[in-house]
Design an enzyme around this catalytic site. Structure first.
Site, mmCIF file in Angstrom:
data_model
loop_
_atom_site.group_PDB
_atom_site.id
_atom_site.type_symbol
_atom_site.label_atom_id
_atom_site.label_comp_id
_atom_site.label_asym_id
_atom_site.label_seq_id
_atom_site.Cartn_x
_atom_site.Cartn_y
_atom_site.Cartn_z
ATOM 1 C CB SER A 253 10.344 -4.096 2.943
ATOM 2 O OG SER A 253 9.817 -5.408 2.998
ATOM 3 C CE1 TYR B 265 5.091 -2.454 2.455
ATOM 4 C CE2 TYR B 265 6.587 -4.236 1.879
ATOM 5 C CZ TYR B 265 6.165 -3.278 2.764
ATOM 6 O OH TYR B 265 6.819 -3.113 3.967
ATOM 7 C CE LYS C 35 8.109 -0.101 2.637
ATOM 8 N NZ LYS C 35 8.376 1.026 3.551
#
Length: 303
Positions: free
Chosen positions: A175, A188, A192
């Protein structure tokens, strides 16, 4: 302070790959003959985790149109088989947090076509947002089980098959939140960025076997979840994908008026899966319209 006109930071993480809204009806798919137009992956066998919807589904269709035999590995048993049938592929229920499920998907590839050429570790979730001082550690562990352990499982079992087959391509969805702060929640972003390190590390080991390991980092893709978030945040219940895409094109891309699409990410995956990328490994292909590379709010200096 946010950049002028920038999407609210509370929504920024939705630019990255998100858990889709499973309640929406399945779009109609064509037949495999409708897709088979190119041959960049002719006779290659590919597994796509999280392949039933969103980026995974767009990639499955594109891979199939390029001659690949595609296995969709997902937990969406209501729509996954329909997509797989439409492209002449196979579907298998696969919870990536369970190593045995990933192993079963790889075994299916071997039983079906005798090999595995491409592993696209795409499944992922958004996880909890909020302040670090209030972070729910159990929810973070749930996220890491999908976004990180799931990819470890995928690389591990794909590598076993590809070593025997003397080569292959492993692709992992990371990401923009992995390379630029403020685009995702803490957990998150952590997951990533860890994926990038894992890909580089495993590329070092597996290269001697002819196995390439790369990442794709999407940004600015208006998913269903992003649209729903904008509807809630802006209080516009009728807001659609086109309107959200326009906002992204104005604030989340150097290509003014151009947001990302699921097909953009699928094309990146196709390139990394194909022999066109035969000398590319340990690489992170950022598909972000230049957003993470430059500060464009002072564009007046070029006038």
């Amino acid at each position: 302070m946010s950049r002028a006109g920038e999407i609210p930071s509370c929504l920024a993480f939705y630019f990255c790959s998100m858990k889709p809204n499973y309640e929406h009806s399945l779009e109609k798919f064509g037949t495999k003959d409708d897709y088979l137009t190119n041959s960049r992956l002719k006779d290659k066998v590919a597994i796509i985790t999280g392949g039933a919807r969103g980026i995974g589904a767009a990639t499955a269709k594109l891979f199939a149109s390029n001659g690949a035999h595609v296995i969709i590995a997902d937990i969406l048993d209501n729509i996954g088989p329909l997509l797989a049938d439409s492209i002449g592929g196979r579907y298998i229920h696969c919870d990536v947090t369970q190593e045995s499920d990933i192993e079963s998907a790889v075994n299916l590839a071997i039983a079906w076509k005798g090999k595995l050429d491409v592993m696209f570790n795409n499944a992922g979730i958004a996880g909890p947002s909020g302040s670090i001082v209030n972070l729910d550690m159990e929810k973070m562990k749930d996220l890491l089980a999908v976004n990180l352990s799931g990819i470890v499982h995928g690389i591990k079992h794909a590598a076993r098959a590809m070593i025997k087959g003397k080569g292959g391509s492993i692709i992992c969805t990371s990401s923009s939140a992995a390379i630029m702060g403020g685009l995702g929640s803490h957990s998150y972003s952590l997951s990533k960025e860890a994926v990038l390190g894992l890909a580089r590390s495993t590329a070092c080991e597996l290269g001697v076997h002819g196995i390439r390991v790369n990442c794709i980092s999407p940004h600015g893709v208006p998913s269903e979840m992003l649209v729903n978030a904008y509807r809630q945040f802006l209080g516009k219940v009728d807001m659609g994908t086109e309107e959200v895409g326009k906002l992204i094109g104005e604030t989340g891309s150097l290509l003014r008026g151009r947001s990302g699409s699921m097909e953009d990410i699928a094309q990146a995956a196709l390139f990394l899966a194909s022999d066109d990328a035969g000398f590319i490994t340990a690489h992170n292909l950022v598909v972000d319209g230049g957003f993470t590379s430059a500060y464009s709010s002072m564009s007046f200096i070029y006038e």
